[in-house]
Design a protein around this motif. Structure first.
Motif, PDB file in Angstrom:
ATOM      1  N   LYS A   1       0.822  -1.218   0.000  1.00  0.00           N
ATOM      2  CA  LYS A   1       0.000   0.000   0.000  1.00  0.00           C
ATOM      3  C   LYS A   1       0.854   1.266   0.000  1.00  0.00           C
ATOM      4  O   LYS A   1       0.335   2.381  -0.110  1.00  0.00           O
ATOM      5  N   GLY A   2       2.181   1.091   0.179  1.00  0.00           N
ATOM      6  CA  GLY A   2       3.055   2.265   0.115  1.00  0.00           C
ATOM      7  C   GLY A   2       3.627   2.708   1.453  1.00  0.00           C
ATOM      8  O   GLY A   2       4.101   3.835   1.597  1.00  0.00           O
ATOM      9  N   LEU A   3       3.594   1.806   2.435  1.00  0.00           N
ATOM     10  CA  LEU A   3       4.183   2.126   3.738  1.00  0.00           C
ATOM     11  C   LEU A   3       5.504   1.375   3.854  1.00  0.00           C
ATOM     12  O   LEU A   3       5.542   0.147   3.761  1.00  0.00           O
ATOM     13  N   GLY A   4       6.596   2.116   3.994  1.00  0.00           N
ATOM     14  CA  GLY A   4       7.916   1.495   4.111  1.00  0.00           C
ATOM     15  C   GLY A   4       8.326   1.415   5.573  1.00  0.00           C
ATOM     16  O   GLY A   4       7.921   2.243   6.384  1.00  0.00           O
ATOM     17  N   TYR A   5       9.156   0.416   5.899  1.00  0.00           N
ATOM     18  CA  TYR A   5       9.584   0.253   7.288  1.00  0.00           C
ATOM     19  C   TYR A   5      11.051  -0.151   7.316  1.00  0.00           C
ATOM     20  O   TYR A   5      11.450  -1.100   6.638  1.00  0.00           O
TER      21      TYR A   5
ATOM     22  N   LEU B   1      16.413  -6.359  -4.816  1.00  0.00           N
ATOM     23  CA  LEU B   1      15.377  -7.080  -4.063  1.00  0.00           C
ATOM     24  C   LEU B   1      14.347  -6.126  -3.475  1.00  0.00           C
ATOM     25  O   LEU B   1      13.230  -6.522  -3.162  1.00  0.00           O
ATOM     26  N   GLY B   2      14.748  -4.869  -3.296  1.00  0.00           N
ATOM     27  CA  GLY B   2      13.815  -3.900  -2.722  1.00  0.00           C
ATOM     28  C   GLY B   2      12.789  -3.386  -3.708  1.00  0.00           C
ATOM     29  O   GLY B   2      11.771  -2.822  -3.323  1.00  0.00           O
ATOM     30  N   GLU B   3      13.047  -3.573  -5.002  1.00  0.00           N
ATOM     31  CA  GLU B   3      12.139  -3.030  -6.025  1.00  0.00           C
ATOM     32  C   GLU B   3      10.763  -3.670  -5.925  1.00  0.00           C
ATOM     33  O   GLU B   3      10.648  -4.864  -5.711  1.00  0.00           O
ATOM     34  N   LYS B   4       9.753  -2.840  -6.105  1.00  0.00           N
ATOM     35  CA  LYS B   4       8.391  -3.372  -6.158  1.00  0.00           C
ATOM     36  C   LYS B   4       8.229  -4.129  -7.464  1.00  0.00           C
ATOM     37  O   LYS B   4       8.534  -3.591  -8.523  1.00  0.00           O
ATOM     38  N   SER B   5       7.745  -5.353  -7.389  1.00  0.00           N
ATOM     39  CA  SER B   5       7.680  -6.146  -8.621  1.00  0.00           C
ATOM     40  C   SER B   5       6.772  -5.457  -9.637  1.00  0.00           C
ATOM     41  O   SER B   5       5.682  -5.000  -9.304  1.00  0.00           O
TER      42      SER B   5
ATOM     43  N   THR C   1      14.700   0.055   1.181  1.00  0.00           N
ATOM     44  CA  THR C   1      13.294   0.365   1.472  1.00  0.00           C
ATOM     45  C   THR C   1      12.751   1.370   0.451  1.00  0.00           C
ATOM     46  O   THR C   1      11.628   1.245  -0.024  1.00  0.00           O
ATOM     47  N   LEU C   2      13.572   2.354   0.109  1.00  0.00           N
ATOM     48  CA  LEU C   2      13.154   3.364  -0.868  1.00  0.00           C
ATOM     49  C   LEU C   2      12.865   2.775  -2.236  1.00  0.00           C
ATOM     50  O   LEU C   2      12.018   3.277  -2.965  1.00  0.00           O
ATOM     51  N   MET C   3      13.593   1.717  -2.604  1.00  0.00           N
ATOM     52  CA  MET C   3      13.402   1.103  -3.918  1.00  0.00           C
ATOM     53  C   MET C   3      11.979   0.540  -4.071  1.00  0.00           C
ATOM     54  O   MET C   3      11.512   0.312  -5.172  1.00  0.00           O
ATOM     55  N   GLY C   4      11.303   0.329  -2.959  1.00  0.00           N
ATOM     56  CA  GLY C   4       9.906  -0.124  -3.024  1.00  0.00           C
ATOM     57  C   GLY C   4       8.935   1.020  -3.272  1.00  0.00           C
ATOM     58  O   GLY C   4       7.723   0.821  -3.292  1.00  0.00           O
ATOM     59  N   ASP C   5       9.467   2.246  -3.432  1.00  0.00           N
ATOM     60  CA  ASP C   5       8.669   3.433  -3.771  1.00  0.00           C
ATOM     61  C   ASP C   5       7.545   3.730  -2.769  1.00  0.00           C
ATOM     62  O   ASP C   5       6.396   3.932  -3.155  1.00  0.00           O
TER      63      ASP C   5
END
Length: 235
Positions: A78-82, A101-105, A149-153
């Motif tokens: 949903k866009g919450l990084g930890y 590995l951090g990228e959102k697929s 974590t940032l790579m997951g946007d």
């Protein structure tokens, strides 16, 4: 104004032990908010509750959607990084592999962040891009954890004690990184022991004591409130 993240009357438990007692706090879009307090008062539990990692009740809304009952990976989507306190990296993988590995697929192309952005922010990571993460210094691992974590946007990142045990020069780097995030429109909920960095970069601060919030205000308000600082923050 609707808040990006809003915790209302949150109670949390580890087994039978009741750790959070009705926590209320919120983070707005594009805001850095610090959660201060001594060790053991429930600050880490607060961010873990928002991330679905501890048993909690009450209400935790993110972009108006209820998070309680969801699993951590669903919440991340949903866009919450930890960023947990224990620097969550894969030690046998290289820096670059950890970042990938951090990228959102499926979202890499549309993400606000590319690997080159990470290398620009932390040139040290670029130098070490082919190094196994496990052999790096604590400061380098912390940078890698933040970048992964940032790579997951995410739209909001909750960061638990990022400056713990780091040299002052690296602490300054972390502070710069947090301000860069805010410039890019990302909100931050920062759990921090060091008062100076929190007061320096936050728009608002909360102070926690014994599982509930005992103060909310601007950094300037907290500087003026000697009683709160003596009772809840100073060692």
């Amino acid at each position: 104004m609707s808040h990006l993240l809003e915790l209302s009357d949150v109670h949390a438990f580890y087994g039978k032990s009741h750790v959070l007692h009705g926590v209320n706090l919120h983070v707005n879009a594009g805001e850095i908010v610090s959660l201060l307090g001594r060790n053991g008062v429930g600050r880490s539990t607060t961010v873990k509750a928002a991330m679905g990692l501890v048993d909690a009740r009450g209400s935790i809304l993110f972009k108006g959607q209820q998070l309680l009952g969801l699993k951590a990976f669903e919440i991340a989507h949903k866009g919450l990084g930890y960023v947990p306190e224990n620097r969550d990296i894969f030690p046998t993988l290289t820096v670059e592999q950890n970042l990938r590995l951090g990228e959102k697929s499926g979202k890499a192309a549309s993400s606000r962040w590319q690997i080159d952005d990470m290398y620009q922010m932390f040139p040290r990571l670029k130098e070490r891009q082919h190094t196994q993460a496990g052999v790096m210094s604590g400061g380098e691992q912390q940078m890698l954890t933040l970048c992964r974590t940032l790579m997951g946007d995410p739209d909001l990142i909750m960061i638990d004690e990022p400056t713990e045990g780091l040299a002052p020069k690296i602490v300054d780097l972390v502070a710069e990184y947090l301000m860069t995030l805010r410039q890019k429109g990302i909100s931050v909920l920062l759990v921090e022991q060091k008062l100076a960095i929190a007061l320096d970069i936050s728009q608002r601060v909360y102070v926690m004591g014994h599982g509930s919030i005992v103060f909310e205000g601007s950094p300037a308000d907290l500087k003026q409130d000697l009683r709160i600082r003596q009772e809840w923050l100073e060692v």
